[in-house]
Design a protein around this motif. Sequence first.
Motif, PDB file in Angstrom:
ATOM      1  N   GLN A  63     -47.652  30.569  34.813  1.00 31.89           N
ATOM      2  CA  GLN A  63     -48.067  31.919  35.103  1.00 31.89           C
ATOM      3  C   GLN A  63     -46.926  32.879  34.531  1.00 31.89           C
ATOM      4  O   GLN A  63     -45.682  32.804  34.851  1.00 31.89           O
ATOM      5  N   PRO A  64     -47.595  33.902  33.799  1.00 32.62           N
ATOM      6  CA  PRO A  64     -46.455  34.882  33.256  1.00 32.62           C
ATOM      7  C   PRO A  64     -45.614  35.567  34.268  1.00 32.62           C
ATOM      8  O   PRO A  64     -44.516  35.720  33.958  1.00 32.62           O
ATOM      9  N   ASP A  65     -46.156  35.967  35.350  1.00 32.17           N
ATOM     10  CA  ASP A  65     -45.226  36.602  36.258  1.00 32.17           C
ATOM     11  C   ASP A  65     -44.096  35.512  36.734  1.00 32.17           C
ATOM     12  O   ASP A  65     -42.904  35.914  36.894  1.00 32.17           O
ATOM     13  N   LEU A  66     -44.475  34.486  37.050  1.00 32.03           N
ATOM     14  CA  LEU A  66     -43.619  33.633  37.503  1.00 32.03           C
ATOM     15  C   LEU A  66     -42.554  33.068  36.372  1.00 32.03           C
ATOM     16  O   LEU A  66     -41.399  32.953  36.859  1.00 32.03           O
ATOM     17  N   GLN A  67     -42.738  33.221  35.193  1.00 34.30           N
ATOM     18  CA  GLN A  67     -41.951  32.616  34.012  1.00 34.30           C
ATOM     19  C   GLN A  67     -40.967  33.862  33.891  1.00 34.30           C
ATOM     20  O   GLN A  67     -39.925  33.685  33.794  1.00 34.30           O
ATOM     21  N   ASN A  68     -41.592  35.002  34.228  1.00 33.85           N
ATOM     22  CA  ASN A  68     -40.743  36.399  33.992  1.00 33.85           C
ATOM     23  C   ASN A  68     -39.492  36.437  35.102  1.00 33.85           C
ATOM     24  O   ASN A  68     -38.128  36.475  34.879  1.00 33.85           O
ATOM     25  N   THR A 186     -44.436  31.843  48.136  1.00 32.05           N
ATOM     26  CA  THR A 186     -44.271  32.116  49.638  1.00 32.05           C
ATOM     27  C   THR A 186     -44.604  33.461  49.907  1.00 32.05           C
ATOM     28  O   THR A 186     -45.292  34.053  50.592  1.00 32.05           O
ATOM     29  N   LEU A 187     -44.094  34.514  49.131  1.00 26.25           N
ATOM     30  CA  LEU A 187     -44.509  35.978  49.027  1.00 26.25           C
ATOM     31  C   LEU A 187     -45.791  36.141  48.744  1.00 26.25           C
ATOM     32  O   LEU A 187     -46.485  37.072  49.380  1.00 26.25           O
ATOM     33  N   CYS A 188     -46.544  35.486  48.047  1.00 30.85           N
ATOM     34  CA  CYS A 188     -47.801  35.488  47.715  1.00 30.85           C
ATOM     35  C   CYS A 188     -48.693  35.359  48.816  1.00 30.85           C
ATOM     36  O   CYS A 188     -49.696  36.020  49.168  1.00 30.85           O
ATOM     37  N   ALA A 189     -48.288  34.119  49.426  1.00 27.99           N
ATOM     38  CA  ALA A 189     -49.074  33.788  50.609  1.00 27.99           C
ATOM     39  C   ALA A 189     -48.778  34.806  51.726  1.00 27.99           C
ATOM     40  O   ALA A 189     -49.882  35.169  52.325  1.00 27.99           O
ATOM     41  N   ASP A 190     -47.578  35.303  51.907  1.00 29.11           N
ATOM     42  CA  ASP A 190     -47.633  36.095  52.895  1.00 29.11           C
ATOM     43  C   ASP A 190     -48.239  37.500  52.846  1.00 29.11           C
ATOM     44  O   ASP A 190     -48.578  38.216  53.705  1.00 29.11           O
ATOM     45  N   ASN A 191     -48.134  37.838  51.422  1.00 32.23           N
ATOM     46  CA  ASN A 191     -48.857  38.920  51.222  1.00 32.23           C
ATOM     47  C   ASN A 191     -50.417  38.836  51.551  1.00 32.23           C
ATOM     48  O   ASN A 191     -51.174  39.745  51.828  1.00 32.23           O
ATOM     49  N   ASP A 192     -50.979  37.722  51.125  1.00 33.45           N
ATOM     50  CA  ASP A 192     -52.120  37.710  51.505  1.00 33.45           C
ATOM     51  C   ASP A 192     -52.430  37.498  53.036  1.00 33.45           C
ATOM     52  O   ASP A 192     -53.438  38.105  53.508  1.00 33.45           O
ATOM     53  N   LEU A 193     -51.486  37.241  53.761  1.00 38.48           N
ATOM     54  CA  LEU A 193     -51.720  36.895  55.241  1.00 38.48           C
ATOM     55  C   LEU A 193     -51.537  38.446  55.681  1.00 38.48           C
ATOM     56  O   LEU A 193     -52.055  38.809  56.779  1.00 38.48           O
ATOM     57  N   LEU A 271     -52.074  34.350  46.251  1.00 41.42           N
ATOM     58  CA  LEU A 271     -52.361  33.225  45.677  1.00 41.42           C
ATOM     59  C   LEU A 271     -53.908  33.383  45.286  1.00 41.42           C
ATOM     60  O   LEU A 271     -54.348  32.113  44.816  1.00 41.42           O
ATOM     61  N   GLY A 272     -54.485  34.240  45.328  1.00 39.12           N
ATOM     62  CA  GLY A 272     -55.761  34.580  44.870  1.00 39.12           C
ATOM     63  C   GLY A 272     -55.970  34.273  43.283  1.00 39.12           C
ATOM     64  O   GLY A 272     -56.973  34.359  42.633  1.00 39.12           O
ATOM     65  N   LYS A 273     -54.827  34.325  42.606  1.00 38.13           N
ATOM     66  CA  LYS A 273     -54.791  34.067  41.172  1.00 38.13           C
ATOM     67  C   LYS A 273     -55.077  32.661  40.712  1.00 38.13           C
ATOM     68  O   LYS A 273     -55.085  31.651  41.695  1.00 38.13           O
ATOM     69  N   ASP A 274     -55.495  32.295  39.571  1.00 37.50           N
ATOM     70  CA  ASP A 274     -55.624  31.069  39.289  1.00 37.50           C
ATOM     71  C   ASP A 274     -54.567  30.089  38.761  1.00 37.50           C
ATOM     72  O   ASP A 274     -53.918  30.023  37.783  1.00 37.50           O
ATOM     73  N   TRP A 275     -53.859  29.577  40.000  1.00 35.54           N
ATOM     74  CA  TRP A 275     -52.749  28.903  39.882  1.00 35.54           C
ATOM     75  C   TRP A 275     -52.973  27.304  39.482  1.00 35.54           C
ATOM     76  O   TRP A 275     -53.580  26.440  40.374  1.00 35.54           O
TER      77      TRP A 275
END
Length: 481
Positions: A63-68, A186-193, A271-275
Motif C-alpha cells: 500500500q503506497p501510504d504504508l510504503q512511504n 492501529t491508527l487506521c482502526a482507531d480512526n474508524d472507531l 481500514l476501509g481501503k483495500d488492504w
Amino acid sequence: MIATNKTLLTMLISAVGITGCTMQPEYQAPVLPVQSEWQGQPVPASADEQAVDQIHWQSFFNQPDLQNLIQLALQNNRDLQIAALNIQSAKARYRIERSALLPSLDATATKTATHLPQGVFMTQQGGEVTYQDYQAGLGITAWELDLFGRIRSLKGQALETFFATQANAVAVKTSLMVEVAQAYLTLCADNDLLRLAQETHANQEAAWQLVKQTFDAGVSNELELTQAETSVKSAQADLIQYQRVVRQDINALRLLLGTAVPVQTLANASLGKDWQFPAVSAGLPSDLLTRRPDIIAAEHTLKAANANIGAARAAFFPSISLTAFAGSQSSSLSGLFDDNSGAWTFTPSISLPLFTGGANKANLDVAELSKQVEVATYEKAVQTAFQEVSDALAGKATYDAELSARADFADANQRYYELAEMRFNQGVDSFLEVLDAQRNLYAARQSQVSTELAALVQKITLYKVLGGGWQNLSVQAVEEG
C-alpha cells in the motif's frame, strides 16, 4: 644497514612462520527438536502462497501510504541508526583483535646525551665527559607469538560477535518495518472507531432530542428519556476516548518514524481501503534456523562463546613475546648512516604461568559457563520462534472465518436496528427497543473493526515470524539505513 634490515626481516619471517595448535573446542550445534512439519496446521498451503523469503518487503507492504511510512522509518529511526553504529563498532573490534596476529613495526629515531661529572668515570683526561648517541631504525615491541591459539581465538570471538551484530541489525530492521505497519493499521482502526463513535453519538443525540420532545408532549415516559440520555453520555465518553487514542497512535507512529507523519497519510488512515497482503507459505520448520535473523544472531553469539573458551585455555600455557630493533647507531649525527653504523637487538622472552591465584581456572570456568548460557539462549530463541510461528498459523486458519462471522453479526444488528426503528415509528414498540438495537449495532461494528485489525496484524506477524525479507536485507543496506 641493508644487511641489518635483512637480518630483522629474516627474524620476522621465521617468527610469523611459527604456528601452533589451538585450544578452541570444535563447535557443534546443539541438537534441537525440529519437527518435519508444523504441528496443528489445520489447512494445507494454497496455490497462491509464496515462499516467504522470496517476497521483498516492498512487495508485501504494497500500500503506497504504508510504503512511504516504512521508507521514512528506515531513514530516520534512531534504533536503526544505533544498530548500524553497533555494526561498525563490532567490525572495528574485530580489526583490533586481528591486528594482534601481526607484529607492530615502528620507525624510530632517537638521540641520547649523557653527561658524567669528574671522578664518576675514569678517562684519560680524568675530567668530565659527555656522550652523544644517535639511533634510527625499525623496531618491534613485545609481539606475542600465537603458539597456542589465544589470539586466534580472540579474533574468532570478535568475528562471530560481528556476525551476530549484523544479524541483530537485520532483525531490528525487519521488526521496525512490522512495527510501523502495525502502528499505522492501529491508527487506521482507531480512526474508524472514532468515526463510528462520532456517527453513533450524533444518532443518539438526535434520538434523545426526539424522545425529549415526545416526553414534553406526554407521549413517552421518563424511563425512555433517561435511557436515551445514558446512551448519549456513553457515546460521548467513547468519542472523547477515541480522540485521545488517535492522538496517542500518531505520537507512537511519529516515534517509530523518527520524523513527522505526513498530513495526507493521516487523512487516508482507514481500514476501509483495500488492504491485501500476499499470502505466504510457512515452508519447513527447519527453514527458520537459517532464515530468522534473531536465531542466526543467537548461533553466532554461541560460536563466539565457544571461541572464548580457546582463549581461556591458552592462558594456562607459556607465552612468547619478541622485541627487536634493527637500524643504525652512531655517536654523531653525521655518521648515523655510514657503512659501519649498522646495529640490531633481538630480545625474545617467555612467560610461564606458575601461580595466578586461581585466576586462569576461574576465567576458564566463566568461559565454559558462558557457553552453556548461550546454548540455552540459542535453544530458547528457537523455541520462541516455533511458538510464534505456531500462533501465527493458528490465526491464519481462524481469522477469515471470524471476520465473516463478525460481518454477518453486524449486518444482522443493522437489520435489527432498522426493524426496531420502523416498529417504533409505527407505534408497535417503545423507544427502548430502538435504543437497545442502537447499542447492539454499535458494539457489533466495534467488534468488526477490531477483528479486521487483528486479521491484518496476523498476516504481518506471520510474515515476520517466518523470517520474511531476511535474504533481501543486506548488511550494507542496514548500515546505510
